[in-house]
Design a protein around this motif. Sequence first.
Motif, short mmCIF file in Angstrom:
data_model
loop_
_atom_site.label_atom_id
_atom_site.label_comp_id
_atom_site.label_asym_id
_atom_site.label_seq_id
_atom_site.Cartn_x
_atom_site.Cartn_y
_atom_site.Cartn_z
N ALA A 1 0.82 -1.27 -0.08
CA ALA A 1 -0.02 -0.08 -0.08
C ALA A 1 0.86 1.15 0.08
O ALA A 1 0.41 2.31 -0.58
CB ALA A 1 -0.91 -0.04 1.21
N THR A 2 1.94 1.14 0.62
CA THR A 2 2.97 2.45 0.64
C THR A 2 3.90 2.49 -0.35
O THR A 2 4.49 3.52 -0.39
CB THR A 2 3.44 2.51 2.07
N GLY A 3 4.14 1.37 -0.90
CA GLY A 3 5.34 1.39 -1.93
C GLY A 3 6.66 1.18 -1.31
O GLY A 3 7.84 1.42 -2.11
N LEU A 4 6.56 0.77 -0.14
CA LEU A 4 8.13 0.68 0.50
C LEU A 4 8.57 -0.99 -0.19
O LEU A 4 7.94 -1.67 -0.25
CB LEU A 4 8.09 0.61 2.02
N ALA A 5 9.87 -0.66 -0.30
CA ALA A 5 10.71 -2.06 -0.74
C ALA A 5 10.78 -3.09 0.20
O ALA A 5 10.63 -4.26 0.18
CB ALA A 5 11.92 -1.72 -1.31
N ARG A 6 11.04 -2.56 1.33
CA ARG A 6 11.23 -3.46 2.76
C ARG A 6 10.76 -2.85 3.92
O ARG A 6 10.87 -1.67 4.02
CB ARG A 6 12.70 -4.06 2.94
N ILE A 7 10.44 -3.66 5.09
CA ILE A 7 9.93 -3.16 6.22
C ILE A 7 11.14 -2.21 6.90
O ILE A 7 10.73 -1.27 7.63
CB ILE A 7 9.55 -4.23 7.24
N GLU A 8 12.23 -2.45 6.60
CA GLU A 8 13.20 -1.65 7.38
C GLU A 8 13.26 -0.07 6.74
O GLU A 8 13.86 0.59 7.72
CB GLU A 8 14.71 -2.24 6.94
#
Length: 705
Positions: free
Chosen positions: A88-95
């Motif tokens: 949903a946010t377009g982040l590649a990884r949770i870090e």
Amino acid sequence: MPDLLLELFSEEIPARMQAKAADDLRRMVTDKLVAEGLVYEGAKAFATPRRLALTVHGIPARQSDLKEERRGPRVGGADAAIQGFLKATGLARIEDAKIQTDPKKGDFYIALIEKPGRATLDVLAEILPVIIRTFPWPKSMRWGERSARSGSFSWVRPLHSIIATFGPETEDPDVVKFSVDGIEAGQTTFGHRFMAPAAISVRRFEDYEAKLKAAKVVLDPQARKDIILADAKQLAFAQGFELVEDQALADEVAGLVEWPIALMGSFDKEYLTIPDEVIRATIRNNQKCFVVSDPKTGKLTNKFILTANIEATDGGKTIVGGNERVIRARLSDAKFFYETDLKTKLESRLPKFDQIVFHEKLGTQAERIKRIERLAAEIAPLVGADVGKAKRAAHLAKADLLTEVVGEFPELQGLMGKYYAQAQSEDATVAAASEEHYKPQGPADRVPTDPVSVAVALADKIDTLVGFWAIDEKPTGSKDPYALRRAALGVIRLIVENALRVSILNVAISALGGLLNKRPREAIVDGQKLPGDLLAFFADRLKVQLRDQGARHDLVDAVFSLGGQDDLLLVVRRVEALGKFLDTDDGKNLLAGTKRASNILAIEEKKDKRTFDGAPDTGLYNLPEEKALASAIDQVKGEAGSAVAREDFASAMSAMAKLRPAVDAFFDKVKVNDDEPKVRENRLKLLNEVRAATRAVADFSKIEG
């Protein structure tokens, strides 16, 4: 800041659609701009027969960058929730997410989303074709080869070109790149169809408007209307005549021409034997021309003024000649209709109403006429009208609906009835009632003053209201297909502006009785409640009427809440006196004290599950303020009651003012909820006396403030 220029060039747009279309275009574009974060400085839309145009100035060159924090799942939460958050946010990884601590719920992931703003040119290229494709024309069409395709583009008339430019004043604007059904947006438009049909290249609005004017197109509808009226007045004045102004016709004609040219024509004098209104309706409705009057007599002359859309090489002779031929033929028809009508008495037409249904649940027009006739006879003594004349007027008032002229020009109903009644030597007041019983038809319409006309007008409107109330066809929301709100406002204006003393409840009950005599009772929806429901409707309409005049609607509620207030003239007088009283310091303070008393009583009555009616016990008065308030109440009751009885509401308000110091002192010095139950009850009864005393003029609990 940059400006937008948009033009949609097509075949002729119907005049009746142009103003709304221009407003819709402005609204749709500006709403979309604001939704995209592009706040503009100003916008104006225009319409001609062949184009819609819009200029929006002061638009930012690009959207602002957006920064947003979006809260995600709990740290250590389910993997599915985390994967959904990343998607949903377009982040590649949770870090890449931040962690935020909530003292009560623990640690959560937070995504910082930065969204760069787009260039306004790109936003326009996206929103403009959507607006054009979804434009809300009341009627539209498909054309050419594309018309066979399912779901193909449609417009009110074939669309030929689109101008869409955007840019600052100091630079050449950019073309907004998009297309609609193969029509590419560009910078090209066209001038007058006949006098300047060549293509015109434009840059921004000022350039566009100036080049159109040079190409014989006046862009602004109001400017075209001003030209039409000014030139027509001047043309008439030059011949020693006066233009009969018609704003609605001027609006329509301004939507038929792009380059207005006023020309004068004439018709045979023999047609001046027709009533002026018939001549005007014939020329107006058929040829969209203005009529001309002689200032010496006030009557129409045998001249008319038309508005051409071209500077003709022959000075307009051919155009005038064509209009004269059509008008001559139409006036010949009108003269035939009028003279044919005169051969049949109005009363002889009435039997045909037996076959004409007014409403399936309310009977025929003939039955309705009989109801109006009976009701008008009952109302006549109340308004000072001759009963016989009122009955005769009601009997004939609708007869002209079956004449040839009214069949051709429905807007002349009533007026033609007056002319035909005069021609058959009816009494002047009977003839006048044929026209005036429809009035007033709006807030600006004249209110009849002749008692016979007033009696028939009231009977007509109240029969309509009672009838549709009886079959549960009341107005709902914005829907009022039978114009019942207008009828109620008409009744109010007839009564108030003629200073009439008429009981709406009694007249409504009588009208209901007339309806029940002829119609099946099972068709009536709760006849017992009908008069009261109708009175509440009149109260709502009266609030609208008084609010338009600057009065407060809550004061109408305060008066109607007393019950039995069906004399609208007295209601208005009470409201006026109450409004003036509440503008004084005494009125404001007494209102505050009375509302305080009412609030205390409401709380204690709810607590004790009883009311505090009945006279207080004078032996339980412990404080001088109690005795003073009781004495003031006794005095005010007598004075206010006497003033109300003689309908002197100003004096009643003056009497009420004498309560103010006693009420103020009571609340300042007296503890209402005394520890001694009998004293408490007695003081609450005293407050109830205050409430009862003020109800001599109004229910103060309904007043705001």
